[in-house]
Design an enzyme around this catalytic site. Structure first.
Site, PDB file in Angstrom:
ATOM      1  N   GLU A  53     -13.831 -15.195  16.700  1.00  0.00           N
ATOM      2  CA  GLU A  53     -15.278 -15.031  16.550  1.00  0.00           C
ATOM      3  C   GLU A  53     -16.021 -15.842  17.594  1.00  0.00           C
ATOM      4  O   GLU A  53     -16.976 -15.361  18.218  1.00  0.00           O
ATOM      5  CB  GLU A  53     -15.720 -15.481  15.146  1.00  0.00           C
ATOM      6  CG  GLU A  53     -15.393 -14.495  14.051  1.00  0.00           C
ATOM      7  CD  GLU A  53     -15.826 -14.989  12.682  1.00  0.00           C
ATOM      8  OE1 GLU A  53     -15.622 -14.239  11.701  1.00  0.00           O
ATOM      9  OE2 GLU A  53     -16.362 -16.104  12.587  1.00  0.00           O
TER      10      GLU A  53
ATOM     11  N   THR B  85     -16.204 -25.830   4.656  1.00  0.00           N
ATOM     12  CA  THR B  85     -17.672 -25.825   4.514  1.00  0.00           C
ATOM     13  C   THR B  85     -18.239 -24.788   3.559  1.00  0.00           C
ATOM     14  O   THR B  85     -19.439 -24.789   3.299  1.00  0.00           O
ATOM     15  CB  THR B  85     -18.316 -25.571   5.903  1.00  0.00           C
ATOM     16  OG1 THR B  85     -17.874 -24.305   6.408  1.00  0.00           O
ATOM     17  CG2 THR B  85     -17.968 -26.672   6.882  1.00  0.00           C
TER      18      THR B  85
END
Length: 587
Positions: free
Chosen positions: A159, A92
């Site tokens: 994360e 992305t």
């Protein structure tokens, strides 16, 4: 060429094989020197490198991750971030994330570090793992963009684990995006998404193997945006939706704060809300006026906060008088245009262009606007003049000068607090309670009497005496207040006096020194003889909340304003009774 090479260094750590050896300090230094050399050659700013070129990072222990920031961490994220973007760069980075990131940066008007993206915000020589986790903790919102190869990265999962923990422990806002993957594939590790996770499992540490899939499942229980479903797959619409959601949350966080220990505000709020009449489809402008320090800004702010979520387009412009004095009308126009368009406009070159831009940006929009402390008609003309607002719009104006408010506006005069309300407000600031202690009850009552029900004075003096037990000090403060208002209050009140013309200033001082309680016709004879045009002057003083005319046609003035006038007169002539010689005076 140098600039291009620099950009090549800006990749993410999660895009690489996490099993690669850690880069040495010497290699880091050599890479930094190389980039600095390229920067000098291209004369372009040094772009912050990402950890892609570092190949791997050391994972802090749980205790290290939750410990206080180190000095190096603070150097990277000294300011809180508003948005943290978690994503897999292979999927992305150059597409969806790039568009989303740039749009966030474009609209991040009110925050120095609006959005965190690791290739933009990490520097060489810093503990990257610790910085990433701290950046998540320091952010108000996290957006994990879960794509096909997201779960193949140990650091993407790490994360996400930390994002979910911050959601559960701190209530952090989390907006998961499923980018070209299906919820069932993420939940059950199916399809290409599941294959990517399995392909990377052999490199993962045990805690990520266990907690990663669970964090993905928890993310799916939140409000999830599916890129292939939202707006029939139009990614631009999804970007706009995420930006709008964040801006709404940001505007709510940035609403003006209210003072503590508010007293007797409910009835006043109810009265103004009745004037607002949200059921009415017309545009309504409500003017709240009264003397300085009486609480106009506080009342207007409460109304604004109550109505905030009922309007898509809103703007709170505080302390306009002072802002224009310091920054100019163009700056205030810029702020209003920014709020109405939800993006930074081009620089406002002059006020005529500014009001034209405001009219365009507000046209046919249902808006909520607070214009606080307006003191010139020109300011209103340059901020809302000629605007065609949408049905149901509400504009709130606070001012000291009633003459600024047109007859078609709904007007509300904010008056002084009564004795009971005043004592309660004073007690909350002086004693953090509902009433004064017995040994200070009489002195408290006497001090409250000197304030004339002015909230600003009650708060200032109450705070000044907080924790003071010595009655002698209380008595001295009372005696001083009877002679001279507190300097903070005096400066606030003097603003209205400073806006008067010469004749009106002289009339104000005459009333303060001589004519309180006098029939206005008697004073008018004096002023007419001096060519002061007293009828016009009195109307100006009344409209600016500096004096009142009682039922007996007598001149009245708030005690704090009376004391202010006598101080001004004394400074000019030393003795109030000597400041005027009507037989000798020239107009």
């Amino acid at each position: 060429m140098g600039n291009y090479s620099s950009k090549q260094q800006r990749k993410r750590v999660r895009d690489t094989d996490a099993s690669s050896p850690t880069i040495s300090k010497k290699q880091r230094h050599e890479k930094l020197v190389e980039l600095q050399s390229e920067q000098r050659e291209s004369e372009s700013p040094l772009l912050l490198p990402s950890s892609d070129s570092l190949e791997t990072i050391n994972v802090p222990s749980a205790s290290e991750a939750n410990s206080d920031l180190s000095a190096s961490s603070i150097s990277v994220i000294g300011n809180n971030y508003h948005v943290f973007l978690s994503f897999r760069g292979l999927d992305t980075r150059k597409g969806f994330i790039d568009h989303l990131y740039r749009q966030f940066v474009h609209v991040g008007l009110h925050h120095p570090n609006f959005v965190f993206r690791d290739d933009e915000n990490l520097c060489f020589g810093e503990p990257i793992a610790e910085n990433l986790l701290n950046a998540i903790e320091r952010s108000k919102v996290s957006i994990p963009v879960i794509s096909e190869n997201y779960a193949a990265s140990e650091w993407c999962l790490r994360e996400l684990i930390h994002i979910v923990e911050c959601k559960e422990s701190r209530g952090q806002m989390v907006l998961p995006v499923l980018y070209k993957v299906k919820p069932k594939d993420v939940k059950f590790m199916l399809g290409k998404f599941g294959e990517a996770f399995k392909s990377g499992m052999h490199r993962f540490k045990e805690d990520v193997k266990q907690q990663g899939p669970e964090a993905l499942r928890k993310a799916l229980t939140l409000r999830v945006y599916e890129s292939e479903v939202f707006a029939s797959g139009h990614e631009g619409e999804l970007v706009n939706e995420l930006v709008e959601t964040i801006l709404c949350q940001q505007q709510y966080d940035l609403q003006p704060h209210l003072p503590l220990n508010l007293v007797a505000i409910e009835d006043r709020v109810a009265e103004v809300m009745e004037l607002m009449d949200l059921a009415c489809p017309d545009t309504r402008i409500i003017g709240i006026w009264g003397m300085g320090g009486i609480g106009k800004t506080t009342l207007a702010t409460i109304i604004y906060k109550k109505l905030f979520d009922k309007f898509q387009y809103r703007s709170s412009l505080k302390d306009i008088r002072e802002t224009i004095k310091m920054e100019g009308i163009k700056h205030v126009q810029y702020l209003l245009i920014s709020d109405m368009t939800k993006s930074p406009p081009h620089r406002v070159h002059n006020s005529d262009i500014g009001i034209a831009m405001i009219r365009l940006s507000c046209e046919n929009k249902k808006v909520l606007i607070l214009l606080d402390d307006v003191d010139h008609q020109e300011h209103l003309d340059n901020l809302i003049g000629g605007c065609t607002f949408g049905s149901g719009s509400r504009i709130i104006i606070t001012c000291r000068n009633k003459a600024l408010l047109k007859f078609e506006y709904k007007m509300y005069e904010l008056k002084e607090m009564n004795r009971k309300e005043s004592l309660l407000l004073f007690s909350r600031y002086a004693f953090e309670g509902e009433r004064p202690p017995k040994d200070l009850a009489t002195l408290s009552s006497d001090i409250v009497a000197t304030t004339g029900g002015l909230p600003l004075t009650l708060m200032v003096v109450g705070s000044l005496l907080k924790g003071e037990k010595d009655q002698m000090i209380w008595e001295e403060r009372l005696e001083k207040l009877r002679k001279v208002p507190h300097e903070d209050v005096r400066e606030k009140l003097k603003i209205s006096y400073d806006t008067l013309g010469h004749a009106e200033k002289e009339m104000f001082l005459d009333i303060a020194c001589f004519f309180i309680g006098t029939d206005k016709r008697i004073a008018t004879y004096f002023w007419a003889d001096l060519k002061f045009f007293p009828r016009t002057g009195l109307q100006i003083l009344i409209s600016r909340s500096l004096i009142k005319i009682d039922g007996g046609n007598r001149l009245r003035m708030h005690d704090q304003l009376r004391d202010l006038g006598r101080i001004i007169a004394c400074l000019a002539e030393k003795k109030p009774w000597k400041r005027r010689d009507y037989g000798m005076r020239k107009p």
